[in-house]
Design an enzyme around this catalytic site. Structure first.
Site, PDB file in Angstrom:
ATOM      1  NE  ARG A  77      -0.209  -0.051   4.914  1.00  0.00           N
ATOM      2  CZ  ARG A  77       0.356  -1.172   5.360  1.00  0.00           C
ATOM      3  NH1 ARG A  77       0.041  -2.312   4.804  1.00  0.00           N
ATOM      4  NH2 ARG A  77       1.226  -1.160   6.351  1.00  0.00           N
ATOM      5  CG  ASN A  78       2.826   2.849   2.877  1.00  0.00           C
ATOM      6  OD1 ASN A  78       1.883   3.598   2.593  1.00  0.00           O
ATOM      7  ND2 ASN A  78       3.064   2.428   4.105  1.00  0.00           N
TER       8      ASN A  78
END
Ligand code: AMP
Length: 256
Positions: free
Chosen positions: A139-140
């Site tokens: 997600r990052n």
């Protein structure tokens, strides 16, 4: 409202036109912007009360100096007024996690491996500078228009003002990406980034599945301590699985 420190990173907010919302995260919404009528940029609009801004601005100079083709480049900030803007490189294919979920089936094994290698290159660079990411996960990471993956939000976990997220006993604490040293003694180091990288590789080769889906934090903690680990994803060869599993060795069993 206090005036925040003014640094070389300052961008004149009037030079940025906000065009559309790209998503939202820990610190608020992220917008696509046009800077100086020329450059596409992503603008993180920091919602008040979500970030320890003074600490962040103290570190901002160091973060601006981090430059690598596989790291999402920080261009600068608008700090004179609220909301603070953090201006970064724009990545048109969005987060790696959402890309894997929506387009993963069109990717072959070689491409999945290349995506993992992109992240490795960025992480080797950060480790050489002794800079710890602290929140590495699919997600990052972000995907650009040519499918290159770049690591984003490096070091930002330090500035989150939410105990539920930052404390290892908090409900939002991300045990699934954390090494036992973190949930035992909150000890972040390059090895804890390596652990998280193994989980990220697992996310890539499962096309964005949630790791340890069946367990809550407390159950997972006990299981990891007793040696339980993620399974081999169907798309990963034994060799690739060997690489991700080697990231999940407890400190006492690793050397160096
Ligand atoms: P974050 O606050 O970093 O968690 O970002 C929230 C969401 O905004 C991400 O999941 C992406 O969909 C989007 N986003 C963040 N940064 C960028 C960027 N540099 N380029 C494109 N989309 C972004």
């Amino acid at each position: 409202m206090d005036i925040l420190p003014f640094g070389e990173w300052e961008i004149n907010r009037e030079e940025i036109i906000l065009l559309q919302e790209l998503g939202s995260g820990q610190f608020g919404t992220v917008q696509l912007g046009r800077w100086k009528q020329k450059y596409d940029v992503a603008v993180k609009m920091i919602k008040e009360g979500t970030m320890s801004t003074e600490d962040f601005l103290e570190e901002a100079e160091t973060m601006m100096k981090l430059k690598h083709p596989k790291l999402v480049q920080l261009h600068g900030m608008c700090t004179i007024e609220y909301p603070i803007y953090i201006v970064t490189e724009y990545m048109s294919n969005g987060s790696l996690l959402s890309y894997l979920n929506s387009h993963g089936k069109q990717l072959n094994q070689q491409q999945l491996l290349e995506m993992s290698c992109d992240v490795t290159e960025a992480m080797v660079y950060l480790e050489d500078l002794q800079f710890i990411h602290r929140d590495l996960a699919a997600r990052n990471c972000l995907v650009d228009k040519t499918l290159i993956v770049k690591v984003c939000d490096f070091g930002m976990a330090r500035y989150v003002l939410d105990d539920q997220y930052t404390s290892s006993t908090g409900a939002k604490f991300l045990v699934k990406w954390s090494s036992p040293e973190i949930f035992s003694y909150s000890k972040f180091n390059s090895k804890s980034d390596v652990w998280a990288f193994g989980v990220l590789m697992w996310e890539v080769f499962t096309l964005g599945k949630m790791p340890h889906e069946r367990f809550d934090n407390t159950e997972l903690l006990k299981k990891i301590m007793s040696g339980y680990r993620l399974y081999r994803p169907r798309l990963s060869s034994d060799e690739i699985f060997h690489i991700m599993s080697s990231c999940w060795k407890e400190a006492s069993t690793t050397s160096g």
